[in-house]
Write a protein that holds these residues in place. Sequence first.
Motif, PDB file in Angstrom:
ATOM      1  N   UNK A 175       8.533  -0.649  -8.166  1.00  0.00           N
ATOM      2  CA  UNK A 175       8.546  -1.997  -7.598  1.00  0.00           C
ATOM      3  C   UNK A 175       9.574  -2.836  -8.345  1.00  0.00           C
ATOM      4  N   UNK A 176      10.225  -3.782  -7.616  1.00  0.00           N
ATOM      5  CA  UNK A 176      11.180  -4.640  -8.323  1.00  0.00           C
ATOM      6  C   UNK A 176      10.430  -5.652  -9.174  1.00  0.00           C
ATOM      7  N   UNK A 177      11.122  -6.197 -10.163  1.00  0.00           N
ATOM      8  CA  UNK A 177      10.480  -7.091 -11.139  1.00  0.00           C
ATOM      9  C   UNK A 177       9.871  -8.323 -10.495  1.00  0.00           C
ATOM     10  N   UNK A 178      10.604  -8.877  -9.513  1.00  0.00           N
ATOM     11  CA  UNK A 178      10.152 -10.103  -8.836  1.00  0.00           C
ATOM     12  C   UNK A 178       8.788  -9.876  -8.185  1.00  0.00           C
ATOM     13  N   UNK A 179       8.687  -8.773  -7.437  1.00  0.00           N
ATOM     14  CA  UNK A 179       7.442  -8.476  -6.734  1.00  0.00           C
ATOM     15  C   UNK A 179       6.313  -8.242  -7.719  1.00  0.00           C
ATOM     16  N   UNK A 180       6.606  -7.480  -8.761  1.00  0.00           N
ATOM     17  CA  UNK A 180       5.586  -7.150  -9.747  1.00  0.00           C
ATOM     18  C   UNK A 180       5.123  -8.426 -10.460  1.00  0.00           C
ATOM     19  N   UNK A 181       6.104  -9.276 -10.800  1.00  0.00           N
ATOM     20  CA  UNK A 181       5.772 -10.533 -11.478  1.00  0.00           C
ATOM     21  C   UNK A 181       4.865 -11.385 -10.591  1.00  0.00           C
ATOM     22  N   UNK A 240       2.975 -10.419  -8.182  1.00  0.00           N
ATOM     23  CA  UNK A 240       1.678  -9.787  -7.950  1.00  0.00           C
ATOM     24  C   UNK A 240       0.750 -10.012  -9.142  1.00  0.00           C
ATOM     25  N   UNK A 241       1.333 -10.241 -10.327  1.00  0.00           N
ATOM     26  CA  UNK A 241       0.496 -10.521 -11.499  1.00  0.00           C
ATOM     27  C   UNK A 241       0.096 -11.995 -11.512  1.00  0.00           C
ATOM     28  N   UNK A 242       1.090 -12.864 -11.269  1.00  0.00           N
ATOM     29  CA  UNK A 242       0.804 -14.311 -11.256  1.00  0.00           C
ATOM     30  C   UNK A 242      -0.276 -14.631 -10.212  1.00  0.00           C
ATOM     31  N   UNK A 243      -0.146 -14.062  -9.025  1.00  0.00           N
ATOM     32  CA  UNK A 243      -1.079 -14.369  -7.934  1.00  0.00           C
ATOM     33  C   UNK A 243      -2.200 -13.339  -7.832  1.00  0.00           C
ATOM     34  N   UNK A 244      -2.627 -12.838  -8.954  1.00  0.00           N
ATOM     35  CA  UNK A 244      -3.678 -11.811  -8.943  1.00  0.00           C
ATOM     36  C   UNK A 244      -4.943 -12.365  -8.281  1.00  0.00           C
ATOM     37  N   UNK A 245      -5.699 -11.499  -7.648  1.00  0.00           N
ATOM     38  CA  UNK A 245      -6.913 -11.929  -6.965  1.00  0.00           C
ATOM     39  C   UNK A 245      -8.133 -11.261  -7.592  1.00  0.00           C
ATOM     40  N   UNK A 246      -9.281 -11.912  -7.462  1.00  0.00           N
ATOM     41  CA  UNK A 246     -10.490 -11.358  -8.076  1.00  0.00           C
ATOM     42  C   UNK A 246     -10.876 -10.078  -7.344  1.00  0.00           C
ATOM     43  N   UNK A 303       0.848  -1.198   0.000  1.00  0.00           N
ATOM     44  CA  UNK A 303       0.000   0.000   0.000  1.00  0.00           C
ATOM     45  C   UNK A 303       0.873   1.234   0.000  1.00  0.00           C
ATOM     46  N   UNK A 304       0.557   2.194  -0.858  1.00  0.00           N
ATOM     47  CA  UNK A 304       1.357   3.413  -0.913  1.00  0.00           C
ATOM     48  C   UNK A 304       2.566   3.259  -1.817  1.00  0.00           C
ATOM     49  N   UNK A 305       2.870   2.006  -2.248  1.00  0.00           N
ATOM     50  CA  UNK A 305       3.998   1.781  -3.145  1.00  0.00           C
ATOM     51  C   UNK A 305       3.612   2.162  -4.573  1.00  0.00           C
ATOM     52  N   UNK A 306       4.599   2.341  -5.416  1.00  0.00           N
ATOM     53  CA  UNK A 306       4.295   2.687  -6.807  1.00  0.00           C
ATOM     54  C   UNK A 306       4.812   1.606  -7.736  1.00  0.00           C
ATOM     55  N   UNK A 307       3.956   1.197  -8.671  1.00  0.00           N
ATOM     56  CA  UNK A 307       4.288   0.129  -9.619  1.00  0.00           C
ATOM     57  C   UNK A 307       5.636   0.372 -10.270  1.00  0.00           C
ATOM     58  N   UNK A 308       5.799   1.610 -10.716  1.00  0.00           N
ATOM     59  CA  UNK A 308       6.996   2.041 -11.419  1.00  0.00           C
ATOM     60  C   UNK A 308       8.291   1.672 -10.685  1.00  0.00           C
TER      61      UNK A 308
END
Lengths: 206, 206
Positions: free
Chosen positions: B184-190, B192-198, B177-182
């Motif tokens: 974020x490190x690649x691992x975390x971003x990856x 967060x996409x793989x484990x996306x939630x409805x 929360x409060x973090x910016x996508x831009x």
Amino acid sequence: MIFSSSLLENAVNEFAKLPGIGKKTALRLVLHLIKQDEKEVHSFSSAVSTLRQEIKFCTRCHNISDKTLCNICNNPMRKQEMICVVENIRDVIAIESTQQFNGTYHVLGGIISPLDGIGPDQLQIDSLIDRIKTENTKELIFALNPNVQGDTTIYYISKKLQPIEIKITTIARGIAFGGELEYADEMTLAKSITNRISVQNYITSG
Amino acid sequence: MIFSSSLLENAVNEFAKLPGIGKKTALRLVLHLIKQDEKEVHSFSSAVSTLRQEIKFCTRCHNISDKTLCNICNNPMRKQEMICVVENIRDVIAIESTQQFNGTYHVLGGIISPLDGIGPDQLQIDSLIDRIKTENTKELIFALNPNVQGDTTIYYISKKLQPIEIKITTIARGIAFGGELEYADEMTLAKSITNRISVQNYITSG
């Protein structure tokens, strides 16, 4: 912060009362202590309680001391006729650590600061004057922080000492070692030019 | 640093042993304590010594405790069949402070880290497995720091639990929360996409 142990909570709260220590740092310190030997923790807590119970202030210079007269006032090797006036105990430790001063101190316990409601009466100024009158003091060195309050204090005490014959000096103000002229403030640079010293003196004192 | 009092020196040295506290900070803390009431200083030092003497670790979850069973394990209002596995006591306090978890904990006392010479035997893993076998544990939640050692520990424990029927989960990894996508490190971003939630789940849980 929610704790599962009241002992832990208690210790963390006590540490968090110290200046500059928040709850998270307090917790880190307390968890560190838990991991130590019971003997180590005992020596920590007893050092703190013994200090508070047994600490005295030197009746002559108001420095922190184990006895009624501090090690410095009690030392015949030090020039007892030379008094360095400082704001607090931290300044005594700072000057002592340079190992360049061989006289005694007088801790004022603050400086004159009307804005903070601190007047001459709250400081150890009267005891300084008494001390100079009764002892055969030859030189008074002001080692106060270079600001308006410090200068006011110097002015006030010097004025009070006018009837007495005594050499009064102040520590030099100028460009610090490692400092750069370019970044020095105008006041400091101006003072360092006005109070310039002969290169001969500079080399021999260095 | 040269001190005029051995009591002061002693107390400063004791404080300077604490992690992240240097001599100057230690001196500041000690001078603060000297200024306090004797009663306050006594409550500080006794909180520290009592803590070390009387602190216990919960025999079930290894959390810090005043008794042999901690407040959380002893609380019938909490879901005793749900265990959150954490690295240390600090993590328990962090999760408790969110007031979002109503189960129990199991403090491993570290994570598997071969480079630091920490293997499964040095951690409270066997006691966790025993606990799951004897108690009727329904869910195990890993709340370990997201790094290689954390993942290794999760993998090792999950493997050991394969014969047992139990739901095993881990806390979500993603953009804070409060973090910016831009940034974020690649691992975390990856992840967060793989484990996306409805979005449905996201809204109801928030």
